[in-house]
Design a protein around this motif. Structure first.
Motif, short mmCIF file in Angstrom:
data_model
loop_
_atom_site.label_atom_id
_atom_site.label_comp_id
_atom_site.label_asym_id
_atom_site.label_seq_id
_atom_site.Cartn_x
_atom_site.Cartn_y
_atom_site.Cartn_z
N VAL A 1 7.00 5.88 -0.31
CA VAL A 1 6.91 4.98 0.94
C VAL A 1 5.72 3.44 0.86
N LEU A 2 6.18 2.48 0.21
CA LEU A 2 4.89 1.64 -0.16
C LEU A 2 5.11 0.17 1.80
N ILE B 1 0.82 -1.24 -0.07
CA ILE B 1 0.35 -0.15 -0.09
C ILE B 1 1.05 1.42 0.46
N VAL B 2 0.23 2.35 -0.59
CA VAL B 2 1.11 3.59 -0.73
C VAL B 2 1.25 4.43 0.31
N ASP B 3 1.70 4.16 1.13
CA ASP B 3 1.27 5.23 2.78
C ASP B 3 1.83 6.73 2.69
N ARG B 4 2.71 6.45 1.97
CA ARG B 4 2.66 8.25 1.69
C ARG B 4 4.73 8.76 0.77
N VAL B 5 4.50 10.13 1.25
CA VAL B 5 5.60 10.35 -0.74
C VAL B 5 6.60 11.06 0.30
N ASN C 1 -0.87 7.86 -5.80
CA ASN C 1 -1.72 8.33 -5.16
C ASN C 1 -1.65 7.66 -3.09
N GLU C 2 -1.08 8.30 -1.93
CA GLU C 2 -1.23 7.60 -0.65
C GLU C 2 -2.82 7.13 -0.77
N GLY C 3 -2.55 5.18 -0.13
CA GLY C 3 -3.73 4.54 0.00
C GLY C 3 -3.87 3.38 -1.13
N ASP C 4 -3.23 4.04 -2.86
CA ASP C 4 -3.02 2.85 -3.82
C ASP C 4 -2.66 1.97 -3.44
N VAL C 5 -3.24 0.65 -3.88
CA VAL C 5 -2.83 -0.56 -3.48
C VAL C 5 -2.07 -0.87 -4.72
N VAL C 6 -0.97 -1.69 -4.76
CA VAL C 6 -0.09 -2.15 -5.75
C VAL C 6 0.45 -3.72 -5.15
N ARG C 7 0.85 -4.20 -7.04
CA ARG C 7 1.22 -5.71 -6.62
C ARG C 7 3.02 -4.85 -7.12
#
Length: 72
Positions: free
Chosen positions: A15-16, A5-9, A37-43
């Motif tokens: 910062v994932l 999860i994108v926690d912050r920039v 963006n913050e909150g985006d979920v990534v693989r």
């Protein structure tokens, strides 16, 4: 594959954070991942490419050989 999860920039760094315990942080340059963006979920998938590695090693060897031929 890693789920994160994108926690912050911070300072142009994404910062994932992994959702599984223990949580881990992964830092990646924002320039590689536009539109996150913050909150985006990534693989995240990382694959080893032996063929490309051999090509790069050959290129480096060739460059070293050429450099040795230069007369100073």
């Amino acid at each position: 594959m890693v789920l994160a999860i994108v926690d912050r920039v911070e300072d142009d760094v994404l910062v994932l954070v992994t959702p599984t315990k223990p949580n881990r942080e992964i830092h990646l340059p924002c320039s590689l991942f536009q539109g996150m963006n913050e909150g985006d979920v990534v693989r995240i998938t990382v694959e080893k490419d032996e063929e490309k590695r051999k090509d790069i090693e050959k290129d480096i060897k060739d460059q070293r050989t050429r450099l040795k031929r230069v007369n100073l």
